[in-house]
Scaffold this motif. Sequence first.
Motif, mmCIF file in Angstrom:
data_model
loop_
_atom_site.group_PDB
_atom_site.id
_atom_site.type_symbol
_atom_site.label_atom_id
_atom_site.label_comp_id
_atom_site.label_asym_id
_atom_site.label_seq_id
_atom_site.Cartn_x
_atom_site.Cartn_y
_atom_site.Cartn_z
ATOM 1 N N SER A 222 1.102 -1.502 -0.166
ATOM 2 C CA SER A 222 -0.067 -0.138 -0.289
ATOM 3 C C SER A 222 0.398 1.299 0.631
ATOM 4 N N ILE A 223 2.099 1.400 0.422
ATOM 5 C CA ILE A 223 2.838 2.570 0.850
ATOM 6 C C ILE A 223 3.419 2.632 -0.203
ATOM 7 N N ARG A 225 2.344 1.538 -3.504
ATOM 8 C CA ARG A 225 1.530 2.063 -3.795
ATOM 9 C C ARG A 225 0.989 3.530 -4.224
ATOM 10 N N ARG A 226 1.165 4.143 -3.227
ATOM 11 C CA ARG A 226 0.775 5.660 -3.039
ATOM 12 C C ARG A 226 2.437 6.042 -3.309
ATOM 13 N N SER A 229 2.480 7.710 -7.057
ATOM 14 C CA SER A 229 1.222 8.311 -7.925
ATOM 15 C C SER A 229 1.915 10.207 -7.320
ATOM 16 N N SER A 230 2.898 10.565 -6.476
ATOM 17 C CA SER A 230 4.015 10.997 -5.306
ATOM 18 C C SER A 230 4.861 11.087 -5.784
ATOM 19 N N VAL A 233 6.496 12.270 -0.283
ATOM 20 C CA VAL A 233 5.270 12.547 0.455
ATOM 21 C C VAL A 233 5.759 12.572 2.161
ATOM 22 N N LEU A 238 1.096 9.458 5.433
ATOM 23 C CA LEU A 238 1.457 7.877 5.533
ATOM 24 C C LEU A 238 0.869 7.079 6.672
#
Length: 284
Positions: A222-223, A225-226, A229-230, A233, A238
């Motif tokens: 999940s991290i 994938r986050r 897109s950026s 972060v 997070l």
Amino acid sequence: MSTPNISAADLPLIGTVDSTPDVVDGLAFAKLYGEPLFKLPNDLYIPPDALEIFLEAFEGPLDLLLYLIRKQNFNILDIPMAQVTQQYLQYVDQIRLHNLELAAEYLLMAAMLIEIKSRMLVPSSKSQDSDEADDPRAALVRRLLEYEQMKLAAYDLNTIPQLGRDFLHAQVFIEQNTILHWPEVRVADLQQAWADVLGRAKLVAHHKISREELSVREHMSSILRRLQSSKFVEFADLFDPTRGAPVLVVNFVALLELAKETLIEITQAEAYAPIYVRLAYAPV
């Protein structure tokens, strides 16, 4: 006139004849082990001082001395020591014949009275502060006045009505009628009753612990994938505080695992500056 023939067997033995009547005017003067007693037993021993009548009872030497002074209307500030001492010694002589232990306390006061009388007979020395001679009776007068004050206060307290001696609590029995009078219930009473019910419910409530399976690998994915897109972060973004402490801990462990495997980079521009997380650049 003929007399009846009575043999010796018909006569009771000498010394065993009981002349006690069954009833004396219908009353017995005492009871012994529950049985009525109409006369004193022949072998009963009564000590000479078993029955005594006290015409005047005193509570101590000061009580007797105050009684002698007040009875003859003597001035307590100017006590005639000769007369009072003589009357006091006459009473002490009477109680010495009956109770020597009781007389010991009175003899001490008698010695004090004789000492005061002897000091009054000799020339007294004058005090340095005043020209008047010290009165040997001053200490005794002070004790008598204090005792009389306490005695009068005790009499005043005794005149106050006391429960069980002067009055009793009234007990009244009221017969209940057939009409039922229900008590009035207020809103505050209902609120208090409802609060008591809730309090008891909390005492018997069970605490249920549910088990939630959390995967570090899922959080690592999940991290990643986050971060795809950026470019950058912020570290605090997070984490989702609304998901609870267990999720935050697992998410933090996943972040550390990614940093350990060099899949992410954690950077900071300067001290106390915000911490940012980004994907690690793959070597070309």
